[in-house]
Scaffold this active site. Structure first.
Site, PDB file in Angstrom:
ATOM      1  N   HIS A 107       0.816  -1.206   0.000  1.00 15.42           N
ATOM      2  CA  HIS A 107       0.000   0.000   0.000  1.00 15.42           C
ATOM      3  C   HIS A 107       0.852   1.259   0.000  1.00 15.42           C
ATOM      4  O   HIS A 107       0.368   2.347   0.309  1.00 15.42           O
ATOM      5  CB  HIS A 107      -0.973  -0.013   1.184  1.00 15.42           C
ATOM      6  N   ASP A 172      -6.405   4.594   9.869  1.00 13.03           N
ATOM      7  CA  ASP A 172      -7.776   4.772   9.383  1.00 13.03           C
ATOM      8  C   ASP A 172      -8.253   3.551   8.605  1.00 13.03           C
ATOM      9  O   ASP A 172      -9.428   3.233   8.590  1.00 13.03           O
ATOM     10  CB  ASP A 172      -7.856   5.981   8.432  1.00 13.03           C
ATOM     11  N   GLU A 288     -10.003  13.760  14.530  1.00 13.95           N
ATOM     12  CA  GLU A 288      -9.406  14.006  13.215  1.00 13.95           C
ATOM     13  C   GLU A 288     -10.023  15.272  12.628  1.00 13.95           C
ATOM     14  O   GLU A 288     -10.798  15.965  13.293  1.00 13.95           O
ATOM     15  CB  GLU A 288      -9.610  12.815  12.267  1.00 13.95           C
TER      16      GLU A 288
HETATM   17  P1  FAD Z   1       4.148  -2.102   2.134  1.00 16.83           P
HETATM   18  O1  FAD Z   1       3.737  -1.021   1.204  1.00 16.83           O
HETATM   19  O2  FAD Z   1       4.091  -3.485   1.625  1.00 16.83           O
HETATM   20  O3  FAD Z   1       5.613  -1.788   2.692  1.00 16.83           O
HETATM   21  C1  FAD Z   1       5.951  -0.510   3.166  1.00 16.83           C
HETATM   22  C2  FAD Z   1       7.411  -0.498   3.623  1.00 16.83           C
HETATM   23  O4  FAD Z   1       7.548  -1.309   4.780  1.00 16.83           O
HETATM   24  C3  FAD Z   1       8.379  -1.070   2.596  1.00 16.83           C
HETATM   25  O5  FAD Z   1       9.597  -0.387   2.685  1.00 16.83           O
HETATM   26  C4  FAD Z   1       8.528  -2.509   3.032  1.00 16.83           C
HETATM   27  O6  FAD Z   1       9.757  -3.066   2.599  1.00 16.83           O
HETATM   28  C5  FAD Z   1       8.449  -2.375   4.537  1.00 16.83           C
HETATM   29  N1  FAD Z   1       7.867  -3.558   5.177  1.00 16.83           N
HETATM   30  C6  FAD Z   1       6.719  -4.191   4.873  1.00 16.83           C
HETATM   31  N2  FAD Z   1       6.528  -5.216   5.713  1.00 16.83           N
HETATM   32  C7  FAD Z   1       7.574  -5.229   6.551  1.00 16.83           C
HETATM   33  C8  FAD Z   1       7.958  -6.048   7.636  1.00 16.83           C
HETATM   34  N3  FAD Z   1       7.217  -7.087   8.040  1.00 16.83           N
HETATM   35  N4  FAD Z   1       9.115  -5.773   8.265  1.00 16.83           N
HETATM   36  C9  FAD Z   1       9.883  -4.724   7.894  1.00 16.83           C
HETATM   37  N5  FAD Z   1       9.584  -3.919   6.870  1.00 16.83           N
HETATM   38  C10 FAD Z   1       8.435  -4.172   6.214  1.00 16.83           C
HETATM   39  N6  FAD Z   1      -0.836   5.014   7.315  1.00 16.83           N
HETATM   40  C11 FAD Z   1      -1.106   5.470   8.544  1.00 16.83           C
HETATM   41  O7  FAD Z   1      -0.222   5.610   9.362  1.00 16.83           O
HETATM   42  N7  FAD Z   1      -2.388   5.788   8.903  1.00 16.83           N
HETATM   43  C12 FAD Z   1      -3.429   5.619   8.068  1.00 16.83           C
HETATM   44  O8  FAD Z   1      -4.555   5.910   8.425  1.00 16.83           O
HETATM   45  C13 FAD Z   1      -3.175   5.115   6.762  1.00 16.83           C
HETATM   46  N8  FAD Z   1      -4.172   4.909   5.901  1.00 16.83           N
HETATM   47  C14 FAD Z   1      -3.902   4.395   4.669  1.00 16.83           C
HETATM   48  C15 FAD Z   1      -4.961   4.161   3.796  1.00 16.83           C
HETATM   49  C16 FAD Z   1      -4.727   3.634   2.562  1.00 16.83           C
HETATM   50  C17 FAD Z   1      -5.880   3.399   1.619  1.00 16.83           C
HETATM   51  C18 FAD Z   1      -3.394   3.363   2.150  1.00 16.83           C
HETATM   52  C19 FAD Z   1      -3.126   2.838   0.787  1.00 16.83           C
HETATM   53  C20 FAD Z   1      -2.325   3.603   3.005  1.00 16.83           C
HETATM   54  C21 FAD Z   1      -2.572   4.122   4.274  1.00 16.83           C
HETATM   55  N9  FAD Z   1      -1.549   4.371   5.169  1.00 16.83           N
HETATM   56  C22 FAD Z   1      -1.824   4.836   6.423  1.00 16.83           C
HETATM   57  C23 FAD Z   1      -0.132   4.178   4.789  1.00 16.83           C
HETATM   58  C24 FAD Z   1       0.343   2.807   5.229  1.00 16.83           C
HETATM   59  O9  FAD Z   1       0.443   2.725   6.619  1.00 16.83           O
HETATM   60  C25 FAD Z   1       1.739   2.533   4.676  1.00 16.83           C
HETATM   61  O10 FAD Z   1       1.726   2.665   3.294  1.00 16.83           O
HETATM   62  C26 FAD Z   1       2.171   1.142   5.064  1.00 16.83           C
HETATM   63  O11 FAD Z   1       3.519   0.965   4.732  1.00 16.83           O
HETATM   64  C27 FAD Z   1       1.325   0.146   4.337  1.00 16.83           C
HETATM   65  O12 FAD Z   1       1.522  -1.142   4.819  1.00 16.83           O
HETATM   66  P2  FAD Z   1       1.782  -2.301   3.797  1.00 16.83           P
HETATM   67  O13 FAD Z   1       1.630  -3.541   4.544  1.00 16.83           O
HETATM   68  O14 FAD Z   1       0.971  -2.179   2.578  1.00 16.83           O
HETATM   69  O15 FAD Z   1       3.332  -1.982   3.489  1.00 16.83           O
END
Ligand code: FAD
Length: 528
Positions: A107, A172, A288
């Site tokens: 994400h 969120d 918020e």
């Molecule tokens: P990824 O996109 O898969 O990875 C993000 C980063 O973390 C990369 O560098 C990856 O290598 C690293 N990573 C992933 N997993 C691990 C692991 N297990 N150990 C170490 N490193 C790892 N953020 C907020 O804080 N609050 C919100 O309300 C919020 N709302 C969101 C709503 C939407 C619709 C979206 C798309 C994003 C939102 N985000 C929010 C952002 C989100 O928290 C970050 O993009 C987060 O990184 C997404 O998690 P993911 O599992 O998809 O990570």
């Protein structure tokens, strides 16, 4: 004649440049990919390494749909040991070290979970909801959960609720992985009171860039513990986190109030977050805020009834830009009879536009999972899998009025292209732990401002340009913002971002990932 000669030699030079470019491309990528392919296939994890184009292409996109980087392979681990095998091999044995990126739900917006020509670790393959979350209790911690790094927060919620408990700090949107949000911070309307998600972790299991599997906490391997939290995936892959839990409420009083005056809006928001004791009855559970404009009305109208929408639209037309404070007070059987009175007292002196306060009473799970409803709606309309040129900032409280004038009034309103939610709400600095890698402004209170743009495939650059204009305005006017979910291209920018933490960040990288294998997509140590 002389002109022909000149033309011919120019063509020759262009041809030579093109040939050398082609050669350098072939020399850079092919040997790496070939060598990777053969060496990796000799490992005991060969059968869970996928090099087919379907797998590598799936790992080359993210939610942003702006960046595309193709990995050489995708690992689908069935246990943390598989990841240890991969990282240890890359660190110890490979003559050509290759990069490795944990990928949660991808994400991210700018390719942060990608590994160009390296290996993407598909964390989701580690386990489903039933295996991922264990609820426990101890005298010292009370209830807590051991949660897989690959777990989605929605699954953590469902599992913990079976025991009448739940995490206290949220994002969120709940379809994000624990490892992904802990690598950033994990923020939402609960942050002012409970701190970000990284402030609610007791312990983690982490596979470092040297292939070591370590348990860390404030007492055990503390350097690793603090580095990893907010560490943008640079120091290790989180395979387990021990998360703080509290008693789960049953229902939520959910209120939105509208403001036409920015100063009234911020005074009230700041007053609301000033009651932030964890056990303080007069504190809200969630605060918020957002911007309401005609242009982004698709993103905010669904909360309101059809008849209220008409009134609201007239008010937006009158003022062009409205500010909305959104608050929630959680309750259960014990507080059911007192919650209305408590809320009335908390909200009684606020200066919102009279008659523009709207209240709902919803189940706790529905409140926490509110973004899912919007997601499904957008998916049905074909508007979820589109580019997302987002910009998320932390703005110091002392400059938020200047930000309003310079950015909301003079850029956002004038350009009139902003789509999607624009969030703005304050947090308390003392709920963050400065030993962690996450970076925030150096003021007691700061605001998060999120431009959550959705765009078309052809016009995302327009939003990107607006984002750059916002950043330039802040730079030119000395507004010391910090990017949340940061995206930079040069070492100088990263140094400025981390400020006094940069040295520690570098030292931790040298200690826990000295070959700079992990999360290259963040472009901190692997920038061009
Ligand atoms: P990824 O996109 O898969 O990875 C993000 C980063 O973390 C990369 O560098 C990856 O290598 C690293 N990573 C992933 N997993 C691990 C692991 N297990 N150990 C170490 N490193 C790892 N953020 C907020 O804080 N609050 C919100 O309300 C919020 N709302 C969101 C709503 C939407 C619709 C979206 C798309 C994003 C939102 N985000 C929010 C952002 C989100 O928290 C970050 O993009 C987060 O990184 C997404 O998690 P993911 O599992 O998809 O990570």
């Amino acid at each position: 004649m002389a002109q022909n000669h000149l033309m011919a030699s120019r063509c020759m030079i262009i041809l030579l440049i093109m040939m050398s470019l082609l050669l350098s491309m072939v020399c850079q990528s092919k040997p790496l990919t070939d060598s990777l392919y053969h060496k990796l296939l000799s490992l005991p994890i060969a059968d869970i390494l996928h090099v087919d184009s379907e797998s590598t292409h799936a790992a080359s996109v993210d939610f942003g749909l702006i960046v595309r980087e193709i990995p050489a392979a995708v690992l689908r681990p069935s246990c943390p040991k598989d990841i240890v095998t991969l990282v240890a091999f890359a660190y110890n044995e490979s003559s050509l070290p290759f990069t490795i990126s944990a990928r949660g739900c991808s994400h991210s917006i700018q390719g942060q979970a990608m590994a160009p020509d390296g290996v993407v670790v598909d964390m989701m393959s580690l386990g489903n909801k039933r295996r991922g979350t264990t609820v426990l209790w101890s005298w010292s911690l009370g209830h807590y959960a051991d949660v897989g790094g690959q777990q989605l927060w929605i699954d953590v919620l469902e599992e913990t609720l079976k025991h009448g408990v739940a995490p206290v700090s949220w994002t969120d949107y709940l379809y994000l992985t624990v490892g992904g949000t802990l690598s950033n911070a994990g923020i939402s309307g609960e942050t002012f009171r409970y701190g970000p998600q990284i402030s609610n972790v007791y312990e983690m299991d982490v596979i470092t860039g040297t292939g070591d599997f370590l348990t860390c906490s404030p007492d055990k391997n503390p350097e690793l513990f603090y580095s990893v939290l907010g560490g943008l995936g640079q120091f290790g892959i989180i395979t387990r986190a021990r998360i703080a839990l509290g008693q789960a409420p049953k229902r939520v009083k959910w209120v939105r109030m509208l403001y036409s005056d920015f100063s009234d809006f911020t005074i009230d928001q700041e007053s609301l977050i000033s009651h932030h004791g964890r056990d303080q009855d007069e504190a809200l559970d969630y605060v918020e805020g957002s911007l309401l404009m005609h242009r982004n009305s698709d993103s905010w109208t669904s909360f309101f009834s059809l008849s209220d929408r008409q009134r609201l639209m007239s008010l937006v037309t009158e003022h062009e830009l409205l500010y909305c404070i959104e608050v929630a007070k959680f309750y259960d059987g014990r507080t059911q009879t007192t919650v209305d009175k408590a809320l009335e007292i908390i909200l009684k002196d606020l200066s919102h536009v009279p008659e523009f306060m709207f209240e709902k009473d919803v189940a706790y799970v529905d409140f926490l999972n509110r973004v899912r409803v919007e997601e499904l709606k957008l998916r049905r309309q074909g508007l979820w899998n589109v580019p997302h040129p987002w910009l998320n900032l932390f703005v110091p409280k002392s400059r938020i009025a200047d930000f309003n004038t310079g950015v909301f009034n003079n850029i956002v309103l004038k350009k009139n292209i902003t789509t999607g939610l624009v969030l703005i709400y304050p947090m308390n600095n003392d709920k963050w732990d400065d030993r962690m890698s996450a970076v925030i402004p150096d003021e007691d209170v700061f605001y998060t401002v999120g431009f959550l743009h959705s765009s078309g495939f052809e016009d995302w650059q327009e939003f990107d340009l607006q984002n750059k204009e916002v950043l330039l305005f802040c730079e030119n006017n000395g507004i010391k913002v910090k990017q949340y979910l940061p995206n930079y291209n040069t070492e100088r920018e990263w140094m400025e971002h981390f400020g006094s933490k940069w040295r520690t960040f570098q030292e931790s990288k040298a200690q826990f990932d000295p070959k700079m294998l992990l999360s290259p997509g963040q472009r901190i140590f692997n920038h061009n």
